[in-house]
Design a protein around this motif. Sequence first.
Motif, PDB file in Angstrom:
ATOM      1  N   ASP A  88       0.863  -1.158   0.000  1.00  0.00           N
ATOM      2  CA  ASP A  88       0.000   0.000   0.000  1.00  0.00           C
ATOM      3  C   ASP A  88       0.910   1.221   0.000  1.00  0.00           C
ATOM      4  N   ILE A  89       1.049   1.839  -1.122  1.00  0.00           N
ATOM      5  CA  ILE A  89       1.940   2.998  -1.246  1.00  0.00           C
ATOM      6  C   ILE A  89       1.090   4.259  -1.235  1.00  0.00           C
ATOM      7  N   ARG A  90       1.342   5.071  -0.231  1.00  0.00           N
ATOM      8  CA  ARG A  90       0.576   6.323  -0.088  1.00  0.00           C
ATOM      9  C   ARG A  90       1.548   7.481   0.002  1.00  0.00           C
ATOM     10  N   ASP A  91       1.093   8.573  -0.438  1.00  0.00           N
ATOM     11  CA  ASP A  91       1.876   9.792  -0.304  1.00  0.00           C
ATOM     12  C   ASP A  91       1.881  10.189   1.148  1.00  0.00           C
ATOM     13  N   PRO A  92       3.046  10.307   1.809  1.00  0.00           N
ATOM     14  CA  PRO A  92       3.101  10.618   3.237  1.00  0.00           C
ATOM     15  C   PRO A  92       2.504  12.001   3.558  1.00  0.00           C
ATOM     16  N   ARG A  93       2.290  12.837   2.564  1.00  0.00           N
ATOM     17  CA  ARG A  93       1.718  14.161   2.808  1.00  0.00           C
ATOM     18  C   ARG A  93       0.215  14.108   2.936  1.00  0.00           C
ATOM     19  N   ASP A  94      -0.399  12.969   2.615  1.00  0.00           N
ATOM     20  CA  ASP A  94      -1.870  12.878   2.718  1.00  0.00           C
ATOM     21  C   ASP A  94      -2.300  12.649   4.131  1.00  0.00           C
TER      22      ASP A  94
END
Length: 94
Positions: A88-94
């Motif tokens: 699960d790759i998410r943008d850490p800024r979200d």
Amino acid sequence: MTENAIKSKFEQRSGESIQFFYTEFGNSSINYVIRFWTDVTNQSDVYKTQHSAILAIKEAYNEQNINILFPIRTMDFGKNKFRSEALDIRDPRD
């Protein structure tokens, strides 16, 4: 010892000798080829001769307490060995 095992099992032709050559290092072995003379008339005879030669060599090794080792490999695939892990790759800024 290997050559003697073959000599005891197979009479060699006059003027011919057993040939022994180390060929390579294996993963856990030193491999060799041994050539010797015997009377054969077909491929089945060749297999029977190889069979007898291997048994004679193994018996000679057993008498000298020489073990033929083989590599053991353990593979651990975990509980769900055929399940592909999803990332699960998410943008850490979200």
